[in-house]
Scaffold this motif. Structure first.
Motif, PDB file in Angstrom:
ATOM      1  N   GLN A 377       0.830  -1.203   0.000  1.00 57.32           N
ATOM      2  CA  GLN A 377       0.000   0.000   0.000  1.00 57.32           C
ATOM      3  C   GLN A 377       0.866   1.255   0.000  1.00 57.32           C
ATOM      4  O   GLN A 377       2.032   1.226   0.375  1.00 57.32           O
ATOM      5  N   SER A 380      -1.629   7.141   2.635  1.00 55.89           N
ATOM      6  CA  SER A 380      -2.943   7.731   2.362  1.00 55.89           C
ATOM      7  C   SER A 380      -2.952   9.198   2.774  1.00 55.89           C
ATOM      8  O   SER A 380      -2.283   9.601   3.728  1.00 55.89           O
ATOM      9  N   PRO A 450     -11.138  11.131   3.198  1.00 54.66           N
ATOM     10  CA  PRO A 450     -10.072  10.678   2.296  1.00 54.66           C
ATOM     11  C   PRO A 450      -9.964  11.547   1.046  1.00 54.66           C
ATOM     12  O   PRO A 450     -10.989  11.994   0.500  1.00 54.66           O
TER      13      PRO A 450
END
Length: 452
Positions: A377, A380, A450
């Protein structure tokens, strides 16, 4: 059969369980369970008699000198006795011999385990053990047997309750959404009707200011040409206090302009707050939305609370702005209520030696990064909106109640504003709603949205 063995066995006892309707938070202690424990010195033949007498008895708890050591189910005992030479090997031998051959993974749960959690633990077992009874450890340090069939039936009943709760909640939410949509359209129409005359006032104030200055210039020119004037004109000037009128007229027009501007901002903020969301989220300017909410919040204040805005550089954020406005209004309203209540409490206190704090709400926005939790990943990026106050803070009990509202779906007729806000942020926007609070320091809520 020796008489001493028979004295070691007490007949099975079935606890009927609770007669209450099962709820989402019901535990396995509310289910029917068997109490049947024997010493390992008892033979399989004697236990087999009780299995014949009680066909629903799922198994037997094994004790060694009164202490729990394990469990043998009816099914396992029958399997061993049906093996070739099984009856000759095990039927007349103590259970400790059979148990030494049948060492199996036994699921032991506390009686306070929620039924749904117990069902999840049961389904994690290997397929060959799914029919094995569950050993339940009670608060008084005793052990009981729970039939997995009873647990399965109870779990399905709770799933039905959960489905009904979700259906009722969705129906109530649809009604509420329709009500809010109608109210939003009504408020938007009223705001539009208010904005029209405000626009007329705002537009004409500039002309009124210019016209009044022109008239004052004309009167001044007359005074220059006719310094003495006439008795009637001088009388009128004295009657209307012309000098004061000429000085105060521009101030009155400036005050009217300021009031019209405030009314225009307030109505525009009301229109923005009652925004009806589209089917899909749209990129929005969060700072403009926060400004609108702050204007509405300040309309109920008289300068008691200072609101500080620390804005970072935010890109347009894809969101349902109407629902997000509701969350911001909920958080700011809670902060205002807490600070106003604390201010009243301080005023009523007899001890005035402690200097009161200046009630403050601080709104901070920023773009933050969180490191990836897994190797494949990437980091974020989130938009952070913090609403912090310097109020009295929350007790541990109140914080626990808020966390329970965030984490557990409860069948309540009226949800708290924080529970609604949590669901809007997490379910509708895929974000997070965090909070922290310390007594005498204040409370802080953080919205994380987000960035796609």
């Amino acid at each position: 059969m020796p008489q001493e063995f028979c004295s070691l066995i007490s007949p099975p006892v079935l606890a009927a369980g609770s007669d209450r309707d099962l709820r989402l938070d019901s535990t396995i202690q509310e289910l029917p369970m068997y109490t049947f424990a024997v010493e390992v010195s008892v033979t399989g033949a004697e236990v087999g008699k009780y299995f014949d007498k009680y066909p629903l008895l799922p198994g037997v708890i094994l004790l060694e000198q009164g202490k729990y050591i394990g469990m043998i189910s009816r099914r396992r005992l029958v399997e061993f006795l049906m093996r070739p030479y099984g009856q000759e090997l095990f039927f007349k031998e103590p259970l400790e011999v059979l148990y030494s051959y049948a060492r199996l993974a036994i699921l032991v749960l506390a009686d306070t385990t929620p039924i749904l959690a117990a069902m999840q633990n049961t389904l994690r077992r290997s397929p060959e053990f799914l029919a094995e009874p569950i050993v339940v450890h009670t608060a008084d340090n005793s052990y009981k047997l729970l039939d997995p069939h009873e647990l399965n039936v109870a779990a399905w009943q709770i799933r039905g309750v959960e489905t009904q709760v979700r259906y009722e909640r969705s129906q109530a939410q649809m009604i509420q959404n329709d009500k809010m949509a109608r109210l939003g359209r009504l408020v938007d129409g009223v705001a539009h009707e208010i904005l029209d005359p405000v626009g007329f006032i705002w537009g004409n104030l500039t002309h009124i200011a210019n016209y009044s200055q022109d008239l004052l210039k004309l009167i001044s020119a007359y005074d220059d040409c006719l310094p003495q004037g006439c008795a009637e004109i001088n009388h009128i000037k004295d009657e209307i206090e012309f000098d004061y009128l000429a000085e105060d007229l521009s101030k009155a027009i400036t005050s009217a302009r300021s009031g019209a501007e405030r009314l225009k901002k307030l109505v525009t903020s009301l229109q923005n707050f009652c925004h009806i969301d589209a089917v899909y989220p749209k990129p929005m300017d969060l700072h403009a939305s926060i400004d609108s909410i702050v204007i509405l919040i300040k309309s109920r204040l008289k300068g008691e609370i200072t609101i500080i805005k620390n804005y970072g550089n935010l890109p347009p954020v894809s969101c349902f702005i109407g629902q997000l406005n509701q969350v911001l209004m909920n958080l700011l309203s809670q902060a205002v209520d807490s600070l106003l209540d604390e201010s009243v409490r301080q005023q009523l206190q007899s001890d005035c030696h402690k200097s009161p704090k200046n009630p403050t709400i601080e709104i901070t926005t920023a773009v933050i990064s969180q490191p990836a939790t897994q190797p494949n990943q990437t980091d974020s990026r989130w938009v952070s909106i913090c609403v912090a106050d310097n109020g009295p803070g929350m007790s541990d009990e109140l914080q626990q109640q808020i966390l329970e509202n965030f984490s557990i779906e409860k069948r309540t007729e009226k949800e708290t504003s924080l529970a609604v806000s949590y669901r809007i942020i997490t379910a509708r926007h895929g974000g997070k709603l965090n909070f922290s609070s310390k007594l005498e320091i204040g409370t802080k809520f953080e919205i994380l949205l987000p960035l796609l």
